[in-house]
Design a protein around this motif. Structure first.
Motif, mmCIF file in Angstrom:
data_model
loop_
_atom_site.group_PDB
_atom_site.id
_atom_site.type_symbol
_atom_site.label_atom_id
_atom_site.label_comp_id
_atom_site.label_asym_id
_atom_site.label_seq_id
_atom_site.Cartn_x
_atom_site.Cartn_y
_atom_site.Cartn_z
ATOM 1 N N ARG A 41 -10.627 7.281 0.356
ATOM 2 C CA ARG A 41 -11.298 6.681 -0.263
ATOM 3 C C ARG A 41 -10.423 5.600 -0.168
ATOM 4 O O ARG A 41 -11.095 4.625 -1.224
ATOM 5 C CB ARG A 41 -10.199 7.338 -1.634
ATOM 6 N N SER A 42 -9.804 4.856 0.164
ATOM 7 C CA SER A 42 -9.186 3.008 0.662
ATOM 8 C C SER A 42 -10.090 2.858 0.787
ATOM 9 O O SER A 42 -10.805 1.663 0.297
ATOM 10 C CB SER A 42 -8.301 3.788 0.896
ATOM 11 N N GLN B 213 -16.411 5.178 -7.630
ATOM 12 C CA GLN B 213 -15.976 4.223 -8.489
ATOM 13 C C GLN B 213 -17.057 2.776 -7.697
ATOM 14 O O GLN B 213 -17.682 1.230 -8.149
ATOM 15 C CB GLN B 213 -15.321 3.567 -5.992
ATOM 16 N N PRO C 64 -2.088 2.021 4.415
ATOM 17 C CA PRO C 64 -1.551 1.226 3.829
ATOM 18 C C PRO C 64 -2.773 -0.378 3.598
ATOM 19 O O PRO C 64 -2.611 -0.936 2.367
ATOM 20 C CB PRO C 64 -0.512 1.016 2.983
ATOM 21 N N GLN D 120 -7.687 10.537 2.026
ATOM 22 C CA GLN D 120 -7.054 9.530 1.485
ATOM 23 C C GLN D 120 -7.453 7.994 2.299
ATOM 24 O O GLN D 120 -7.782 7.078 1.652
ATOM 25 C CB GLN D 120 -5.530 9.191 1.572
ATOM 26 N N LYS D 121 -7.996 8.092 3.388
ATOM 27 C CA LYS D 121 -8.717 6.663 4.310
ATOM 28 C C LYS D 121 -9.765 5.913 3.764
ATOM 29 O O LYS D 121 -9.952 4.908 3.626
ATOM 30 C CB LYS D 121 -8.081 7.231 5.868
ATOM 31 N N LYS E 295 -5.715 -0.359 1.619
ATOM 32 C CA LYS E 295 -5.325 -0.193 -0.592
ATOM 33 C C LYS E 295 -4.978 -1.586 -0.669
ATOM 34 O O LYS E 295 -5.043 -2.192 -1.800
ATOM 35 C CB LYS E 295 -4.208 0.352 -0.217
ATOM 36 N N ASP F 36 -8.030 -3.706 -0.911
ATOM 37 C CA ASP F 36 -8.959 -3.594 -2.283
ATOM 38 C C ASP F 36 -7.744 -4.713 -3.203
ATOM 39 O O ASP F 36 -8.177 -4.405 -4.226
ATOM 40 C CB ASP F 36 -8.519 -2.080 -2.135
ATOM 41 N N GLN F 37 -6.767 -3.954 -2.845
ATOM 42 C CA GLN F 37 -6.188 -4.790 -4.539
ATOM 43 C C GLN F 37 -6.081 -6.666 -4.533
ATOM 44 O O GLN F 37 -6.446 -7.054 -5.471
ATOM 45 C CB GLN F 37 -4.650 -4.613 -4.515
ATOM 46 N N ALA G 200 -12.881 2.303 -1.529
ATOM 47 C CA ALA G 200 -12.738 0.720 -2.698
ATOM 48 C C ALA G 200 -12.845 -1.030 -1.654
ATOM 49 O O ALA G 200 -13.132 -1.799 -2.766
ATOM 50 C CB ALA G 200 -11.558 1.249 -2.237
ATOM 51 N N GLY H 70 0.985 -1.221 0.236
ATOM 52 C CA GLY H 70 -0.190 -0.480 0.249
ATOM 53 C C GLY H 70 0.616 1.163 -0.146
ATOM 54 O O GLY H 70 0.392 2.489 0.417
ATOM 55 N N THR I 43 3.735 -6.398 -4.683
ATOM 56 C CA THR I 43 2.451 -7.251 -5.300
ATOM 57 C C THR I 43 1.839 -8.502 -5.682
ATOM 58 O O THR I 43 1.340 -9.234 -5.069
ATOM 59 C CB THR I 43 1.515 -5.839 -5.988
#
Length: 1195
Positions: free
Chosen positions: A1092-1093, A1134, A1045, A1089-1090, A1048, A1051-1052, A1096, A994, A1005
């Motif tokens: 938005r993550s 999103q 992170p 930022q948090k 993030k 999310d991935q 997601a 992240g 990743t």
């Protein structure tokens, strides 16, 4: 040398360019002949395609540039390349653009090979004159795209001017119609030349070449030479070097005049020389700021001077008979009488027929002024002019010239004059115009030039002077017979050796090495020349420290060089402006003391002691350092020879060394700007005198030294940041040596009073409000010898442990925490380990756990400030200390290593090895590998040792670059399969996956997904991984360093289908728990930022069917009415993408309407407007509409 044959200009300080040099000049032939032929053959095809045209041009340029260093390899191929291109030019059907392209290719060849070689290949028959002239009619001098065409045409025209026919025979009848006449070819050429002499592009240079060949023709000089010179002088007179146009016009005109007086016959040019000289003097070119104009002025002046003097070889010049290297190196069986060396033949020259015009004096004067010019190319041109002029003068006048050149070597003159003087002397010597009788005047000034250096501000000038002085020595080696230089061999050889090993500049060291090599080969009289050259060759002298400390030691083994080298260091290098040179010089004196101990003790040390009280800071600093190193060197020599130290250091010397500190203190020289330099130097002195066991026990000087160390450590914050580390290390090293020598009683016990006072004071200073003081005293405690720590170990460890603890008032004191960790490690190494020992004496069972708790706690230091992640310094130091302590325990007392401690160490280090900072990750990986593959008996209790040794074989220690994410992460992620390491490695990976750095994110990743792919068909492994991930999330809730992170990464992972096995089950516990954690993490958050993550992750969790999906959709609907417009827009975007990806979560009719609402609504509009659309979406999605909760106290 910049002007010699042995040098590579602009070489870096170390030997990194060796590989480049090895590849240089390695080509054997023109290897791209076929490609070049094909390239030139398809110019017509590529003309219409701009990209192809530019590609062909660039490719040809690349091919040619390869041969820039070896252009002669092109010679066999120039003719066919020229013919291919000129065929295009001479073809009347060729379009103008194709002709220009052909000339661009021709210019590239000319640039590499040089126009002089290229000229003879141009067609130069009578039939070529008119076509070339006709081509000029279509040229636009102001077209900057086609200047190559005009440049090449002017060169072509200059070679056609050499036809051996009168140009008037080519004119025919110039009368075309009554009253109208055609311009003659002669006039046309002259008109073209004059026009292009004042253009701003490179065609100006070619026009000067054209003029020199055209105006000096027999038929042209009679009719046009006077007129052209008149035009030239008029152009010079009306032009000013203060305007761009004036500079351009003067440049072209001066080039043309210089070329005419170079190529023209003397009798043709002589009538005009005086007039041109007078005009040139009126231009005041030495006052111009244009380097090229001043250079051309000097060039023209010397050509005028050579015109005034008859071309003759001076019979008085010195001629060396034998110039064979092989003959020089063979034993001289015949002696000097056998060589064919003419003696000075001064008297056999009939000087009486020399008619030296008065203008020559003016020429010589201007050339001497040129020697002092501010630019090297002007000085070099003037030096060559001096040499050429002196070769045509009578001996007496030439000797006057030499005397004038020697006047440049005055310390009232600038470095430019010294440099120009060296170049002139080299040129005179090379031409045999510097007679051996003058060497006794010349050699002393050259020896001064070899060490010339003038301080200017914070640096110095004189590098070019020393370089040129080496060139003089190189030239003299080739110019004179050995017997002529024999009286000066000792001085020259010593000076060149000194420059080779002790010059600050790498180019000067290499120049001196080359000059020494030339003298060894040509003269054969330099003592031990071959041995020295073997040690001090071109590459060896590239490293400055190697020169000062290794090569100098070898050369000093030859007695001819020992004393001169020591004297040079004392006179020139100890007071050098560069601190690094002063330190290296002091260390060199330490080494050289072994070669000349008596001289060092009786002459050098007293001289240095007198310099310690100098008013000059640099001299004072260097002298103190040198005294310290020299005293230590003499002591070591006495020990080696089993002699009393008093044999080398008498009472006067010892007293002088002892007084240094007090004298500096009395004069308050520890204060002010130079104080930090003197503190560092005296700390080095204290360390060396302590190691030399000077008889100062109980002396008052010990208290003075202790005060200096303590005061320095206490006031580190007042020392400039660039030298703070060096001063701190010097003070700590001095303290360690001082304590070992003077604070330990004869029985091996510590002086109780000293121990009590020292530890009490240092432990108190650990809580200083100044971070640097904490750093200094932490390291000081770590440097204490064992006897001073006995009985007080617990206090010391507790004090250092307190420094490592983060408090609100000192949260940014990362450097003090780092140094305290280093100190803890050093203390443990000093006192040693004993299982049944007392906790105040050694590391034992009672205190080892507390030490580990302190070190492991520092691995959680993630402090950040304006400098970035300063906690990384602490974590690195903690890992180093953990490694050293663990290896110590494993080696001495493995039973003290508990299983839980060992597991924590390995897991925490593995976590650091998977984090985002390359430097920290690499250090952690090295520590991990060291602990796993330690020498001797393996460490006990390492979790999963067998699997670890398979995953990380010993070969990985050296072969893997752990700094590179591409190599590190694929290996580290293998630890996810080991339950003991999974939590910590996943914690580190979350931060990396992240993160922000592109390479770190990509490879971490990829490695994570590769691992997840391997466990997709193993429900038990996936359940274990999911449980660890949720536990990690729960432990780090609201810890933004990890949670953001981690979101993030989640999310991935969701987008990549890592949890497809869980999504097949209704309301899987993983999804339920993850949803709860995400809600808790984003609740009431104002971190964009948090949020938005989090959005997601919510979108990815739509894959989980059942109640989880409904709650996720409700969360997304809530976020569509978030107070921040940017979050509302981001959520809508999103969700839209989520529905495109996972459209099966809604019925088709509903899906289209939901997407229409999402796409048509302005989500950054006012909340009441947005809320209505959001409520409509809630109805469509089948989730309850959120209700507004009134704020407490309203209503």
């Amino acid at each position: 040398m910049a002007l010699g044959e042995e040098r590579a200009a602009g070489a870096p300080e170390d030997g990194a360019e060796d590989e480049v040099l090895a590849r240089g000049s390695a080509l054997e032939a023109f290897g791209e002949s076929a490609e070049t032929r094909a390239l030139l053959g398809r110019l017509r095809e590529v003309l219409g395609d701009r990209a192809a045209r530019e590609g062909a041009l660039e490719r040809f340029r690349v091919i040619m540039d390869k041969y820039q260093e070896q252009p002669h390899l092109l010679d066999p191929h120039l003719e066919w390349m020229m013919n291919l291109l000129l065929d295009i030019v001479q073809d009347k059907t060729s379009p103008a653009d194709l002709m220009h392209l052909a000339f661009k290719f021709l210019y590239i060849i000319t640039k590499v090979r040089g126009y002089k070689t290229f000229l003879r290949l141009f067609p130069h028959e009578v039939a070529n004159v008119q076509p070339v002239l006709d081509m000029f009619t279509n040229q636009n001098p102001r077209d900057h795209e086609t200047w190559e065409t005009r440049y090449m045409l002017l060169l072509w025209l200059s070679v056609t001017c050499l036809i051996p026919f009168d140009f008037s025979r080519l004119d025919g009848n110039l009368l075309t119609q009554p009253g109208q006449t055609r311009m003659s070819i002669m006039d046309r050429i002259l008109q073209i030349a004059e026009a292009y002499l004042v253009v701003s592009d490179k065609a100006r240079d070619a026009a000067a070449v054209l003029v020199s060949k055209f105006v000096t023709r027999p038929d042209v000089k009679q009719k046009k030479m006077a007129g052209f010179l008149d035009w030239s002088l008029h152009t010079l007179a009306r032009s000013s070097f203060q305007t761009i146009e004036g500079v351009i016009a003067m440049d072209g005109t001066l080039q043309a005049l210089a070329q005419i007086f170079k190529h023209g016959k003397r009798e043709d040019c002589l009538p005009y020389a005086a007039t041109v000289l007078k005009c040139l003097e009126g231009c005041n070119l030495p006052d111009s700021n244009q380097t090229l104009l001043r250079k051309l002025g000097v060039k023209l002046v010397q050509r005028l001077g050579l015109t005034f003097l008859k071309p003759r070889v001076a019979k008085w010049r010195y001629q060396r008979g034998c110039r064979s290297l092989a003959a020089n190196l063979q034993p001289r069986a015949q002696g000097p009488e056998g060589s064919q060396m003419p003696a000075e033949t001064a008297d056999c020259d009939s000087d009486g027929d020399y008619d030296v015009p008065e203008d020559v004096e003016s020429v010589i004067e201007q050339l001497l002024v040129g020697l002092k010019d501010q630019d090297t190319i002007v000085r070099w041109s003037a030096a060559k002019g001096i040499g050429r002029m002196a070769a045509r003068l009578p001996r007496e006048l030439a000797d006057d010239v030499v005397g004038s050149v020697l006047d440049c070597f005055s310390f009232q003159e600038t470095d430019n004059a010294w440099h120009g003087g060296c170049l002139a002397l080299a040129e005179l010597g090379r031409r045999g115009l510097l007679l051996p009788s003058r060497l006794e005047d010349v050699v002393p000034v050259i020896l001064k030039a070899l060490t010339y250096e003038e301080k200017r501000g914070s640096c110095s000038v004189g590098t070019n002077v020393r370089d040129a002085a080496c060139y003089v020595c190189w030239a003299f080696a080739r110019a004179y017979e050995p017997r002529e230089l024999q009286p000066f061999v000792a001085a020259i050889s010593s000076a060149l050796v000194i420059a080779t090993v002790f010059d600050r500049n790498i180019n000067c060291r290499r120049a001196a090495s080359a000059a020494f090599q030339e003298n060894v080969g040509r003269q054969g009289t330099f003592p031990h020349g071959i041995d020295i050259l073997t040690a001090a060759d071109y590459f060896a002298v590239g490293n400055r420290a190697n020169c000062f400390l290794v090569i100098s030691m070898f050369i000093a083994g030859f007695p001819e060089y020992t004393q001169p080298m020591i004297d040079h260091l004392v006179a020139m290098k100890i007071n050098h402006w560069d601190g690094v040179i002063r330190e290296l010089s002091a260390k060199a004196l330490h080494n050289l003391a072994q070669r000349a101990p008596d001289y060092s003790a009786t002459h050098v040390l007293p001289c240095l002691l007198s310099k310690t009280q100098s008013l000059d800071l640099h001299t004072r600093h260097g002298a103190v350092l040198a005294c310290a190193e020299l005293a230590r060197g003499l002591y070591r020599l006495a020990v080696q020879e089993d002699r009393p130290v008093a044999d080398y250091l008498d009472d006067a010397a010892v007293h002088g060394l002892k007084q240094i500190h007090q004298q500096l203190y009395d004069r308050q020289l520890y204060r002010g700007l130079g104080g930090e330099l003197m503190r560092q130097a005296v700390c080095v002195l204290i360390e060396n005198l302590s190691l030399s066991k000077m008889p100062f026990r109980g002396d008052v000087v010990i208290d003075g030294w202790q005060w200096l160390i303590d005061d320095t450590l206490r006031n580190l914050h007042l020392i400039s940041s660039h030298s703070r580390q060096q001063v701190k290390e010097a003070a700590v090293s001095a303290l360690a040596a001082l304590c070992r020598e003077y604070y330990v009683l004869d029985g091996g016990q510590a002086d109780p009073a000293r121990q009590e006072e020292l530890l009490r004071q240092y432990l108190a200073d650990l809580q200083s409000p100044e971070e640097m003081a904490r750093c200094g005293f932490s390291l000081a405690l770590g440097a204490l010898p064992r006897v001073l720590l006995q009985g007080r170990l617990q206090q010391v460890l507790a004090g250092l442990g307190a420094v490592t603890t983060i408090c609100p008032k000192d949260v940014s004191f990362a450097e003090s925490r780092r140094d305290a960790l280093k100190a803890i490690s050093r203390v443990c190494q000093t006192v040693g380990v004993r299982a049944g020992g007392a906790p105040d004496e050694v590391v034992c069972e009672e205190n080892v756990s507390q030490i580990y708790r302190t070190l492991l706690g520092c691995l959680r230091d993630y402090t950040t400030d304006s400098r970035g992640d300063v906690g990384a310094w602490v974590r690195e130091a903690a890992m180093t200390s953990l490694r050293d302590l663990t290896l110590l325990l494993g080696r001495e007392q493995p039973e003290l290593l508990e299983a839980s401690i060992c597991q924590q160490v390995m897991c925490c280090v593995a976590q650091q090895a998977s984090e985002k900072i390359d430097r920290v990750r690499a250090h952690a990986a090295r520590v991990f590998m060291t602990l796993l593959h330690c020498d001797g008996a393996p460490l006990p209790h390492v979790p999963h040792r067998g699997e670890l040794e398979e995953l990380f074989p010993r070969s990985d220690v050296a072969s893997v670059n752990w700094n590179a994410p591409s190599q590190a992460f694929p290996r580290i992620t293998r630890l996810l399969g080991l339950p003991a390491y999974r939590y910590h490695v996943l914690l580190g990976l979350a931060v990396s996956v992240g993160g922000l750095t592109e390479s770190t994110v990509r490879y971490s990743t990829q490695s994570l997904f590769e691992y997840m792919k391997g466990i997709q068909n193993d429900p038990q492994a996936l359940e274990g991984f999911g449980g660890t991930l949720l536990q990690l999330f729960e432990d780090n809730l609201l810890n933004d360093r990890v949670s953001v992170p981690l979101l993030k990464m989640l999310d991935q992972m969701l987008a990549n289908g890592c949890f497809d096995l869980f999504t097949a089950e209704q309301d899987h516990p993983f999804g339920v728990k993850l949803l709860a954690l995400c809600k808790e993490e984003t609740r009431k958050s104002k971190d964009v930022q948090k949020l938005r993550s989090g959005v997601a992750v919510f979108c990815g969790m739509v894959q989980f069917p059942g109640d989880v999906r409904r709650k996720v959709l409700l969360q997304l609907c809530l976020l569509l009415c978030h107070p921040f417009p940017v979050i509302r827009k981001s959520t809508a975007s999103q969700v839209y993408e989520m529905l495109l990806t996972y459209g099966d979560v809604l019925a088709d009719g509903v899906l289209e309407e939901v997407m229409a609402v999402l796409g048509a609504t302005a989500w950054d509009a006012e909340l009441p407007v947005v809320r209505a659309q959001r409520n409509r979406l809630c109805d469509l999605l089948g989730v309850p509409r959120p209700q507004l909760v009134p704020k407490p106290g309203t209503g």
